[in-house]
Motif scaffolding. Structure first.
Motif, PDB file in Angstrom:
ATOM      1  N   GLU A  46      61.082 -48.597 -26.519  1.00 54.32           N
ATOM      2  CA  GLU A  46      60.976 -48.185 -27.921  1.00 54.32           C
ATOM      3  C   GLU A  46      59.587 -47.644 -28.229  1.00 54.32           C
ATOM      4  O   GLU A  46      59.437 -46.635 -28.913  1.00 54.32           O
ATOM      5  CB  GLU A  46      61.307 -49.357 -28.853  1.00 54.32           C
ATOM      6  CG  GLU A  46      62.765 -49.722 -28.893  1.00 54.32           C
ATOM      7  CD  GLU A  46      63.051 -50.941 -29.760  1.00 54.32           C
ATOM      8  OE1 GLU A  46      62.089 -51.542 -30.313  1.00 54.32           O
ATOM      9  OE2 GLU A  46      64.225 -51.302 -29.871  1.00 54.32           O
ATOM     10  N   ARG A  47      58.566 -48.329 -27.690  1.00 58.06           N
ATOM     11  CA  ARG A  47      57.191 -47.881 -27.892  1.00 58.06           C
ATOM     12  C   ARG A  47      57.004 -46.481 -27.322  1.00 58.06           C
ATOM     13  O   ARG A  47      56.441 -45.594 -27.975  1.00 58.06           O
ATOM     14  CB  ARG A  47      56.201 -48.839 -27.225  1.00 58.06           C
ATOM     15  CG  ARG A  47      54.733 -48.407 -27.406  1.00 58.06           C
ATOM     16  CD  ARG A  47      53.795 -49.151 -26.471  1.00 58.06           C
ATOM     17  NE  ARG A  47      54.072 -48.968 -25.081  1.00 58.06           N
ATOM     18  CZ  ARG A  47      53.620 -47.940 -24.333  1.00 58.06           C
ATOM     19  NH1 ARG A  47      52.891 -47.017 -24.883  1.00 58.06           N
ATOM     20  NH2 ARG A  47      53.912 -47.848 -23.054  1.00 58.06           N
ATOM     21  N   LYS A  48      57.510 -46.240 -26.121  1.00 58.08           N
ATOM     22  CA  LYS A  48      57.409 -44.921 -25.503  1.00 58.08           C
ATOM     23  C   LYS A  48      58.147 -43.882 -26.344  1.00 58.08           C
ATOM     24  O   LYS A  48      57.637 -42.786 -26.577  1.00 58.08           O
ATOM     25  CB  LYS A  48      57.969 -44.946 -24.086  1.00 58.08           C
ATOM     26  CG  LYS A  48      57.792 -43.642 -23.336  1.00 58.08           C
ATOM     27  CD  LYS A  48      58.358 -43.756 -21.934  1.00 58.08           C
ATOM     28  CE  LYS A  48      58.179 -42.510 -21.111  1.00 58.08           C
ATOM     29  NZ  LYS A  48      58.297 -41.261 -21.717  1.00 58.08           N
ATOM     30  N   GLU A  49      59.335 -44.238 -26.820  1.00 54.23           N
ATOM     31  CA  GLU A  49      60.122 -43.323 -27.656  1.00 54.23           C
ATOM     32  C   GLU A  49      59.374 -43.005 -28.953  1.00 54.23           C
ATOM     33  O   GLU A  49      59.277 -41.852 -29.358  1.00 54.23           O
ATOM     34  CB  GLU A  49      61.481 -43.946 -27.968  1.00 54.23           C
ATOM     35  CG  GLU A  49      62.378 -43.088 -28.815  1.00 54.23           C
ATOM     36  CD  GLU A  49      63.698 -43.772 -29.137  1.00 54.23           C
ATOM     37  OE1 GLU A  49      64.274 -43.415 -30.179  1.00 54.23           O
ATOM     38  OE2 GLU A  49      64.128 -44.658 -28.380  1.00 54.23           O
ATOM     39  N   GLN A  55      53.855 -38.045 -31.111  1.00 56.87           N
ATOM     40  CA  GLN A  55      53.097 -36.948 -30.512  1.00 56.87           C
ATOM     41  C   GLN A  55      53.751 -35.599 -30.815  1.00 56.87           C
ATOM     42  O   GLN A  55      53.063 -34.614 -31.096  1.00 56.87           O
ATOM     43  CB  GLN A  55      52.965 -37.157 -29.000  1.00 56.87           C
ATOM     44  CG  GLN A  55      52.013 -38.278 -28.643  1.00 56.87           C
ATOM     45  CD  GLN A  55      52.001 -38.613 -27.164  1.00 56.87           C
ATOM     46  OE1 GLN A  55      52.973 -38.375 -26.455  1.00 56.87           O
ATOM     47  NE2 GLN A  55      50.908 -39.195 -26.701  1.00 56.87           N
ATOM     48  N   ARG A  56      55.085 -35.543 -30.771  1.00 56.27           N
ATOM     49  CA  ARG A  56      55.784 -34.303 -31.118  1.00 56.27           C
ATOM     50  C   ARG A  56      55.534 -33.944 -32.583  1.00 56.27           C
ATOM     51  O   ARG A  56      55.271 -32.789 -32.913  1.00 56.27           O
ATOM     52  CB  ARG A  56      57.285 -34.428 -30.851  1.00 56.27           C
ATOM     53  CG  ARG A  56      57.683 -34.183 -29.406  1.00 56.27           C
ATOM     54  CD  ARG A  56      59.189 -34.067 -29.259  1.00 56.27           C
ATOM     55  NE  ARG A  56      59.905 -35.249 -29.702  1.00 56.27           N
ATOM     56  CZ  ARG A  56      60.150 -36.311 -28.973  1.00 56.27           C
ATOM     57  NH1 ARG A  56      59.724 -36.357 -27.722  1.00 56.27           N
ATOM     58  NH2 ARG A  56      60.815 -37.335 -29.448  1.00 56.27           N
ATOM     59  N   SER A  57      55.613 -34.944 -33.445  1.00 54.61           N
ATOM     60  CA  SER A  57      55.374 -34.694 -34.876  1.00 54.61           C
ATOM     61  C   SER A  57      53.945 -34.227 -35.116  1.00 54.61           C
ATOM     62  O   SER A  57      53.709 -33.313 -35.917  1.00 54.61           O
ATOM     63  CB  SER A  57      55.632 -35.961 -35.688  1.00 54.61           C
ATOM     64  OG  SER A  57      56.983 -36.298 -35.655  1.00 54.61           O
ATOM     65  N   LYS A  58      53.008 -34.828 -34.422  1.00 60.73           N
ATOM     66  CA  LYS A  58      51.613 -34.429 -34.570  1.00 60.73           C
ATOM     67  C   LYS A  58      51.420 -32.989 -34.086  1.00 60.73           C
ATOM     68  O   LYS A  58      50.753 -32.190 -34.758  1.00 60.73           O
ATOM     69  CB  LYS A  58      50.700 -35.373 -33.780  1.00 60.73           C
ATOM     70  CG  LYS A  58      49.234 -35.086 -33.960  1.00 60.73           C
ATOM     71  CD  LYS A  58      48.370 -36.092 -33.225  1.00 60.73           C
ATOM     72  CE  LYS A  58      46.905 -35.753 -33.404  1.00 60.73           C
ATOM     73  NZ  LYS A  58      46.029 -36.673 -32.683  1.00 60.73           N
ATOM     74  N   ALA A  59      52.018 -32.641 -32.956  1.00 65.32           N
ATOM     75  CA  ALA A  59      51.918 -31.270 -32.442  1.00 65.32           C
ATOM     76  C   ALA A  59      52.576 -30.292 -33.411  1.00 65.32           C
ATOM     77  O   ALA A  59      52.038 -29.204 -33.663  1.00 65.32           O
ATOM     78  CB  ALA A  59      52.568 -31.175 -31.063  1.00 65.32           C
ATOM     79  N   ASP A  60      53.729 -30.664 -33.962  1.00 62.69           N
ATOM     80  CA  ASP A  60      54.399 -29.809 -34.942  1.00 62.69           C
ATOM     81  C   ASP A  60      53.512 -29.602 -36.175  1.00 62.69           C
ATOM     82  O   ASP A  60      53.427 -28.499 -36.704  1.00 62.69           O
ATOM     83  CB  ASP A  60      55.744 -30.407 -35.376  1.00 62.69           C
ATOM     84  CG  ASP A  60      56.798 -30.330 -34.294  1.00 62.69           C
ATOM     85  OD1 ASP A  60      56.605 -29.565 -33.321  1.00 62.69           O
ATOM     86  OD2 ASP A  60      57.817 -31.041 -34.412  1.00 62.69           O
ATOM     87  N   HIS A  61      52.857 -30.654 -36.606  1.00 67.09           N
ATOM     88  CA  HIS A  61      51.982 -30.561 -37.781  1.00 67.09           C
ATOM     89  C   HIS A  61      50.784 -29.649 -37.496  1.00 67.09           C
ATOM     90  O   HIS A  61      50.404 -28.835 -38.345  1.00 67.09           O
ATOM     91  CB  HIS A  61      51.504 -31.957 -38.196  1.00 67.09           C
ATOM     92  CG  HIS A  61      50.628 -31.958 -39.400  1.00 67.09           C
ATOM     93  ND1 HIS A  61      51.094 -31.650 -40.659  1.00 67.09           N
ATOM     94  CD2 HIS A  61      49.303 -32.209 -39.537  1.00 67.09           C
ATOM     95  CE1 HIS A  61      50.094 -31.707 -41.522  1.00 67.09           C
ATOM     96  NE2 HIS A  61      48.988 -32.043 -40.861  1.00 67.09           N
TER      97      HIS A  61
END
Length: 190
Positions: A46-49, A55-61
């Motif tokens: 869960e932590r990895k997920e 990280q994806r959300s941060k990159a998208d932002h």
């Protein structure tokens, strides 16, 4: 050793007696350990997920911010370009006024105001296209509005009619020029 109750104490027997009790408890501990390991593995998954999602959300932002910044710059450039295009006729009017033989003091004031306008526009990225007589015509920077008989080689620039400008390296308004054509009075040597 002998006890009052005639029982013999043997430390090994006590250990042996404890071992079955411990062995009976071991499966419970092993079950708990296995259960804890399974929970830990689930938590790590869960932590990895969650970390991957974050990280994806941060990159998208970050991408969104960069795209919005670029859009804002494009909009600012568009607005600035429009404003400068509206100011260019004012500079042309100053040039026309200078060509009408004004008194020296008035001419000096007009020239000062024009140079202030030019300085402001240069800070924003405006450059004047320099045109020289006998320069080869360049359709990317020049607009031919006619021909004039001249002593300069045919097809080259004979005179500049209106100044041209670049804005941040791109042609905002081409320089309007008259091209040289052959002077019929001048005949080539036979």
């Amino acid at each position: 050793m002998v006890d009052n109750n005639n029982e013999v104490e043997n430390p090994e027997i006590e250990e042996i007696e404890l071992l079955p009790d411990e062995e009976e408890k071991l499966p419970d501990f092993q079950k708990k350990i296995e259960k804890l390991k399974a929970g830990l593995n689930q938590c790590e998954a869960e932590r990895k997920e969650y970390l991957d999602g974050w990280q994806r959300s941060k990159a998208d932002h970050i991408n969104y911010k960069n795209e919005e910044g670029k859009r804002f710059e494009d909009m600012a450039r568009f607005v600035t370009t429009g404003l400068i295009q509206e100011i260019l006729p004012v500079l042309d009017s100053f040039d026309l006024a200078m060509g009408h033989g004004l008194p020296k003091e008035l001419e000096k004031g007009i020239l000062l105001i024009r140079s202030q306008f030019e300085d402001i526009l240069k800070k924003r990225g405006l450059e004047e296209i320099t045109v020289k007589v006998e320069e080869k015509f360049n359709p990317e920077k020049h607009e031919a509005i006619g021909e004039v008989e001249s002593d300069v080689p045919e097809g080259t620039i004979a005179e500049e009619v209106q100044r041209g400008y670049l804005f941040r390296g791109r042609v905002l308004r081409p320089a309007r020029v008259r091209l040289s054509k052959k002077n019929p009075a001048v005949r080539p040597d036979s």
